[in-house]
Design an enzyme around this catalytic site. Structure first.
Site, PDB file in Angstrom:
ATOM      1  CG  ASN A 134      17.560 -15.940  -1.759  1.00  0.00           C
ATOM      2  OD1 ASN A 134      17.710 -15.635  -0.575  1.00  0.00           O
ATOM      3  ND2 ASN A 134      16.564 -15.471  -2.497  1.00  0.00           N
ATOM      4  CD  GLU A 197      15.178 -17.435   1.485  1.00  0.00           C
ATOM      5  OE1 GLU A 197      15.891 -18.194   0.772  1.00  0.00           O
ATOM      6  OE2 GLU A 197      15.476 -16.243   1.691  1.00  0.00           O
ATOM      7  CG  ASP A 243       2.337  -3.198  -6.745  1.00  0.00           C
ATOM      8  OD1 ASP A 243       1.389  -2.997  -5.977  1.00  0.00           O
ATOM      9  OD2 ASP A 243       3.004  -2.275  -7.251  1.00  0.00           O
TER      10      ASP A 243
END
Ligand SMILES: C/C(=C\C(=O)O)CCOP(=O)(O)O
Ligand SMILES: [Mn+2]
Length: 424
Positions: A134, A197, A243
């Protein structure tokens, strides 16, 4: 292809030179976003910094070789469904030198109350107990010469981590910093678990080469920095750090990475400084979710015109969908489809096709003049939203969502909703 080669192919690049103050790079990233690509020469010997690599749709289209959103959505979603094989390079070690400490890498502090410098655009490739690989982007901050803490959002890498640690196994990882923008775009995407990915990136780019590390992880060949290590069962405090929604994310205990080796490209190592909550962050994280909303809405109503995860919602929490309804109720179905396509979405607004979803004043005007709150407003209570939402009811992002249908009723006289114009 290295990040340096990509940057050299761009127009509208501006170079900066040392000395750099502690927040100089963050300030320049902010003032240049959407306008030019800043290159920070000699951030440390052997390193060049760069930012706003993928901060505009024009750059995204350029990398993807497409002309508009729709072509980009189709290309990205198709790559997720048809990942392509990776080619392994055996002779990569000569191209890289080794560093002894994470502190030898010039990282940046971005906001006032952030405690430490971070890597904000590092792609972590993790290997699951089932052999599944991943790739995803996680902020990464050193807590020692060969130790770092990472924030694992509860998605695939977290799942790999949890199942591995429960069975007494540490997770082999590679962290790739300074990669092709399409590798970043693919790593920011969420194909189903089991779809790697990097193979999505390989489809987008017509093939990519990777290096195989001793721990079993792989990393894109020509990444400027490759960190080889393991996610351990040890935890450390992570944050405070800003964030995507532009606030200081809560400090959490997060997994510690034990670093085994740090490889740096010998020729010009370009480091990608990604400004948290900047346009680049929003586009990178939001674009694939926008594509998924577009696909989901299109499947319930063919009249969809444009989808935007808005800047005010930081490319993550608020979507506006413009459409031509064929029957009454189409807009509400579009809103429900959007919530299903992007679970972090908190507010979804439907407008008619004469309203530009990128224009906040036009959206407000549509709400002011076309919303009938008794029919057009609905709340979905107690549903999984974003872990970043400061008013979420728990750490997993349990929240209440709002849908707003600000489209005009089909049975009303259209002339009542026409925007008046002054003739030439
Ligand atoms: C977009 C996220 C983090 C960031 O870029 O700062 C991850 C948030 O994930 P949720 O699934 O919305 O909790
Ligand atoms: Mn995944």
């Amino acid at each position: 292809m290295s990040l340096g080669v990509i940057i050299k192919s761009l127009s509208n690049v501006r170079s900066y030179h040392p000395p750099y103050g502690e927040f100089t790079i963050a300030k320049i990233l902010k003032e240049s976003e959407g306008r030019w690509t800043p290159v920070f020469e000699n951030v440390r010997k052997g390193f060049v910094g760069v930012g706003n690599v993928i901060d505009t749709r024009e750059k995204l289209y350029l990398y993807l070789g497409v002309k508009n959103d729709e072509e980009a959505y189709v290309k990205l979603l198709n790559a997720e469904e048809n990942p392509a094989k990776l080619e392994s390079v055996s002779t990569w070690r000569d191209m890289y030198r080794e560093l002894e400490s994470l502190y030898d890498l010039p990282m940046v502090r971005y906001y006032e109350k952030e405690a430490k410098p971070y890597i904000t655009s590092g792609v972590i490739i993790g290997v699951g107990i089932d052999g599944v690989m991943n790739a995803s982007i996680h902020r990464f901050s050193p807590v020692g010469n060969k130790k770092a803490v990472v924030r694992l959002v509860p998605r695939h890498l977290y799942q790999i981590y949890k199942t591995s640690i429960e069975k007494g196994r540490e997770v082999p990882i590679a962290v790739a910093w300074g990669v092709h923008p399409l590798v970043l775009l693919a790593a920011a995407s969420s194909p189903p678990y089991g779809v790697f990915e990097l193979e999505v990136a390989s489809r987008l780019m017509g093939g990519i080469k990777v290096v195989e590390l001793e721990n079993g992880a792989v990393a894109p060949f020509m990444a400027s920095v490759i960190i080889e290590g393991f996610l351990t069962r040890e935890y450390a405090e992570e944050g405070p750090f800003v964030d995507i929604i532009g606030v200081y994310d809560r400090v959490r205990l997060q997994p510690v990475v034990r670093v085994e080796r740090i490889f740096v490209l010998r020729e010009e190592a370009y480091l990608h400084y990604l400004l948290p909550a900047g346009l680049e962050h929003m586009l990178l994280m939001g674009f694939e979710r926008e594509a998924k909303i577009w696909r989901a809405v299109k499947s319930v109503t063919p009249g969809v015109k444009k989808v935007r995860l808005t800047k005010g919602g930081f490319g993550w929490l608020v979507a506006v969908i413009s459409l031509d309804k064929s029957v009454e109720g189409d807009a509400k179905n579009a809103l429900l489809a959007a919530f299903a396509a992007h679970p972090s979405l908190k507010i979804a607004i439907a407008v008619d096709s004469d309203i530009d979803p990128e224009d906040p004043v036009a959206i407000e005007w549509a709400i002011a003049t076309r919303l009938r709150a008794d029919r057009g407003l609905f709340v979905v209570p107690y549903v999984r939203g974003s872990t970043l939402d400061p008013v979420a009811l728990n750490e997993e992002g349990l929240t209440h969502k709002i849908g707003i249908d600000a489209t005009r009723p089909l049975d009303a006289d259209p002339s009542l909703f026409e925007k008046a114009k002054i003739p030439d």
